[in-house]
Design an enzyme around this catalytic site. Structure first.
Site, short mmCIF file in Angstrom:
data_model
loop_
_atom_site.label_atom_id
_atom_site.label_comp_id
_atom_site.label_asym_id
_atom_site.label_seq_id
_atom_site.Cartn_x
_atom_site.Cartn_y
_atom_site.Cartn_z
N ASP A 29 0.85 -1.19 0.00
CA ASP A 29 0.00 0.00 0.00
C ASP A 29 0.89 1.25 0.00
O ASP A 29 1.89 1.32 0.70
CB ASP A 29 -0.93 0.00 1.23
CG ASP A 29 -2.06 1.00 1.09
OD1 ASP A 29 -3.21 0.59 0.91
OD2 ASP A 29 -1.77 2.23 1.15
N ASN A 84 -13.03 -2.74 2.16
CA ASN A 84 -13.97 -1.64 2.17
C ASN A 84 -14.87 -1.74 0.94
O ASN A 84 -14.40 -2.00 -0.17
CB ASN A 84 -13.23 -0.30 2.15
CG ASN A 84 -12.55 -0.02 3.48
OD1 ASN A 84 -13.11 -0.29 4.53
ND2 ASN A 84 -11.33 0.52 3.43
N VAL A 93 -10.75 3.32 -3.92
CA VAL A 93 -10.36 2.72 -5.20
C VAL A 93 -11.39 1.64 -5.54
O VAL A 93 -11.57 0.68 -4.79
CB VAL A 93 -8.95 2.11 -5.13
CG1 VAL A 93 -8.58 1.45 -6.45
CG2 VAL A 93 -7.92 3.18 -4.76
N HIS A 97 -10.18 -4.93 -3.51
CA HIS A 97 -8.88 -5.16 -2.86
C HIS A 97 -9.08 -5.57 -1.42
O HIS A 97 -10.00 -5.10 -0.74
CB HIS A 97 -7.98 -3.92 -2.95
CG HIS A 97 -8.62 -2.65 -2.47
ND1 HIS A 97 -9.51 -1.93 -3.23
CD2 HIS A 97 -8.50 -1.97 -1.31
CE1 HIS A 97 -9.91 -0.86 -2.56
NE2 HIS A 97 -9.31 -0.86 -1.38
N MET A 98 -8.18 -6.45 -0.97
CA MET A 98 -8.09 -6.81 0.44
C MET A 98 -6.92 -6.05 1.04
O MET A 98 -5.80 -6.14 0.53
CB MET A 98 -7.80 -8.31 0.60
CG MET A 98 -8.94 -9.22 0.24
SD MET A 98 -8.33 -10.93 0.28
CE MET A 98 -9.88 -11.83 0.24
N HIS A 99 -7.17 -5.30 2.10
CA HIS A 99 -6.07 -4.75 2.88
C HIS A 99 -5.59 -5.86 3.82
O HIS A 99 -6.40 -6.45 4.55
CB HIS A 99 -6.56 -3.60 3.78
CG HIS A 99 -7.03 -2.39 3.04
ND1 HIS A 99 -6.24 -1.29 2.82
CD2 HIS A 99 -8.24 -2.08 2.51
CE1 HIS A 99 -6.93 -0.36 2.18
NE2 HIS A 99 -8.15 -0.81 1.98
#
Ligand code: AMP
Ligand code: ZN
Length: 113
Positions: A29, A84, A93, A97-99
């Site tokens: 990130d 999210n 974005v 996506h996985m944080h």
């Protein structure tokens, strides 16, 4: 999808990947919110987790999480995965996506919002 930054990163057109498998890719990130903050994304474009994502894409994303957490040395110490979705979650974005956050105690508060 044209003009999607995560499409470009995931498909090797810009930035640097930490890991990739057939359908998913991982990269750091830009604005880390923990000692380890990795994003895992599908190579194909899906807006979010409720955008009809095929199970094999999700499986490759989970495989990528397993791999990068092992490599980063946080698999045993623990980590948090956040996805999210939409406005109330503050998704910025609009490419799924996985944080993956870890490397230190994360506390009970929400991270990435
Ligand atoms: P979200 O709010 O869940 O959509 O999070 C988007 C995340 O993408 C944020 O944590 C940003 O720091 C990160 N980000 C945005 N642009 C880039 C980029 N070019 N490379 C890496 N991470 C990025
Ligand atoms: Zn995209």
């Amino acid at each position: 999808m044209q003009d999607c930054i995560f499409c470009k990163i995931a498909n090797g057109e810009m930035g640097e990947l930490i890991y990739e498998n057939e359908r998913a890719a991982a990269f750091a990130d830009l604005n880390p919110q923990a000692k380890t903050h990795i994003l895992v994304v599908p190579k194909d474009h899906y807006a979010n987790i409720v955008d009809g994502v095929p199970s094999e894409v999700l499986a490759d994303m989970v495989e990528a999480v397993e791999h990068v957490t092992q490599e980063a040395g946080i698999r045993e110490s623990g980590f948090r995965v956040i996805m999210n979705t939409g406005d109330d979650a503050g998704q910025m974005v609009h490419h799924l996506h996985m944080h993956v956050l870890g490397g230190e105690p994360l506390g009970e508060g929400l991270i990435t919002r």
